[in-house]
Design an enzyme around this catalytic site. Structure first.
Site, mmCIF file in Angstrom:
data_model
loop_
_atom_site.group_PDB
_atom_site.id
_atom_site.type_symbol
_atom_site.label_atom_id
_atom_site.label_comp_id
_atom_site.label_asym_id
_atom_site.label_seq_id
_atom_site.Cartn_x
_atom_site.Cartn_y
_atom_site.Cartn_z
ATOM 1 N N GLY A 12 0.790 -1.231 0.000
ATOM 2 C CA GLY A 12 0.000 0.000 0.000
ATOM 3 C C GLY A 12 0.820 1.279 0.000
ATOM 4 N N LEU A 18 9.240 7.513 -11.204
ATOM 5 C CA LEU A 18 10.582 7.842 -11.682
ATOM 6 C C LEU A 18 11.410 8.374 -10.513
ATOM 7 C CD1 LEU A 18 11.621 9.466 -14.950
ATOM 8 C CD2 LEU A 18 12.297 10.642 -12.892
ATOM 9 N N GLY A 21 19.004 7.715 -9.582
ATOM 10 C CA GLY A 21 20.046 6.782 -9.156
ATOM 11 C C GLY A 21 21.375 7.478 -8.921
ATOM 12 N N ASP A 46 17.638 6.599 -5.153
ATOM 13 C CA ASP A 46 18.083 5.209 -4.986
ATOM 14 C C ASP A 46 19.586 5.177 -4.764
ATOM 15 O OD1 ASP A 46 17.802 2.240 -5.203
ATOM 16 O OD2 ASP A 46 19.212 2.592 -6.847
ATOM 17 N N TYR A 51 27.519 1.913 -2.530
ATOM 18 C CA TYR A 51 27.885 3.044 -3.413
ATOM 19 C C TYR A 51 28.787 4.060 -2.706
ATOM 20 C CZ TYR A 51 23.935 1.438 -6.330
ATOM 21 O OH TYR A 51 23.065 0.688 -7.080
ATOM 22 N N LYS A 76 20.334 -0.065 -0.093
ATOM 23 C CA LYS A 76 20.507 -1.512 -0.239
ATOM 24 C C LYS A 76 21.559 -2.024 0.741
ATOM 25 C CE LYS A 76 19.970 -0.609 -5.178
ATOM 26 N NZ LYS A 76 20.625 0.708 -5.358
ATOM 27 N N HIS A 109 20.827 -6.280 -1.830
ATOM 28 C CA HIS A 109 21.444 -5.869 -3.102
ATOM 29 C C HIS A 109 21.573 -7.032 -4.088
ATOM 30 C CE1 HIS A 109 24.225 -2.416 -4.550
ATOM 31 N NE2 HIS A 109 23.767 -3.066 -5.599
#
Ligand code: NDP
Length: 295
Positions: A12, A18, A21, A46, A51, A76, A109
């Site tokens: 929900g 869009l 990243g 994201d 990273y 992640k 990930h």
């Protein structure tokens, strides 16, 4: 400002169709890139522990002045932090770097096919975090159908998303179908085929594909915009990455035109079946060792 439509996750919670990243965005460029994205109107970022730029994503959020509740933050857990206690701690590390009490979407990930018990224990930690209200949704990334089925058999919360490589040269239609069948939203990584041009992929860039450039010319749009429309019209959430302000704006301007069914089919037909990213079946903690620092 452009109103981005939402997708509704299987619990929900809504996510903008869009997002933005930041894979391979160096920390020193991340604040500017994310601030530009937020001022352009993006409301989903994201990132990932792997990273190395969660801290800068958090800093950009605070500097932007955009209300925290208006921005959907996804990150992640890296495979070296898998395990029940380890993954609970991975949340603490990511939340600490982001400067957030709660993360909107936390995902695994990768699957670890050779250590699937560990993958399951990591996912069970995500379930605990969800139950405790520390995260609003949980999911997976790079899960092939066999990984998803094994996970579903051993856990109770169906992943909200599976973030996988999808672009015109690698569509993974079998994975898309299995995800959809189980109510898992497909998130397309490398949505404009980044991995086909920043890594040697054995074929030319999606941006130069004559089918895509032809459709772009017919709509007076760019190849990137055409690819993003292709995903959106087929029900996939997209997270294009850029550090270039003009491209950040270009990738956002995709809600005022539509591709025809024939154009969508022509792009579908470009699939080469050739993966750009690492083979999910061969991910191990040894091959992809990375130490995720404390917050
Ligand atoms: P993208 O398909 O988003 O392409 C990014 C590349 O395209 C960059 O080199 C960027 O350059 C360039 N670019 C961006 N916009 C345009 C444009 N309009 N015209 C021409 N070139 C453009 O690939 P990514 O691999 O970065 O994927 C996007 C996001 O997906 C990542 O940032 C990450 O969040 C996620 N991801 C997840 C993975 C996973 O395993 N779960 C793996 C890979 C990505 P520049 O920045 O210089 O402008």
């Amino acid at each position: 400002m452009t109103q981005v439509p939402d997708f509704t996750l299987n619990n929900g919670v809504t996510i903008p169709a869009l997002g933005f990243g930041v894979f391979q965005t160096p920390p020193e460029q991340t604040i500017a890139a994310v601030e530009t994205a937020l001022s352009t109107g993006y409301r989903h970022i994201d990132t990932a522990a792997a990273y190395g730029n969660e801290r800068e994503v958090g800093e950009a959020l605070r500097r932007s002045g955009v209300d925290r509740e208006q921005v959907f933050v996804e990150t992640k857990v890296w495979i070296t932090d898998y395990g029940y206690e380890e993954t609970l701690h991975a949340f603490t590390k990511s939340a600490g770097k982001l400067g957030l009490d709660r993360i909107d979407l936390l995902i695994l990930h990768q699957a670890l096919p050779d250590e699937f018990d560990l993958t399951i224990r990591a996912y069970k930690a995500l379930e605990t975090l969800l139950g405790d209200g520390k995260v609003r949704a949980i999911g997976v990334s790079n899960f092939m159908p066999q990984h998803l089925i094994r996970l579903l058999e051993a856990t109770s919360v169906v992943p909200a998303v599976n973030q996988i490589e999808v672009h015109p040269y690698f569509r993974q239609s079998d994975v898309l179908a299995v995800d959809s069948e189980h109510g898992v939203l497909n998130q397309a990584w490398s949505p404009i085929g980044g991995i086909t041009f920043y890594r040697d992929s054995g074929h030319t860039s999606t941006l130069e594909d004559p089918v895509i450039t032809g459709i772009a010319a017919a709509h007076d749009r760019t190849p990137a915009q055409v690819m993003l429309r292709w995903h959106l019209q087929q029900g996939r959430q997209v997270i294009p990455k850029s550090v270039t302000p003009s491209r950040i704006a270009e990738n956002f301007a995709v809600f005022d035109f539509a591709l025809t069914a024939d154009e969508l089919a022509a792009i579908d037909a470009l699939d080469t079946g050739k993966r750009g990213g690492p083979e999910p079946e061969r991910i191990t903690r040894e091959n992809f060792a990375l130490n995720i620092p404390e917050a």
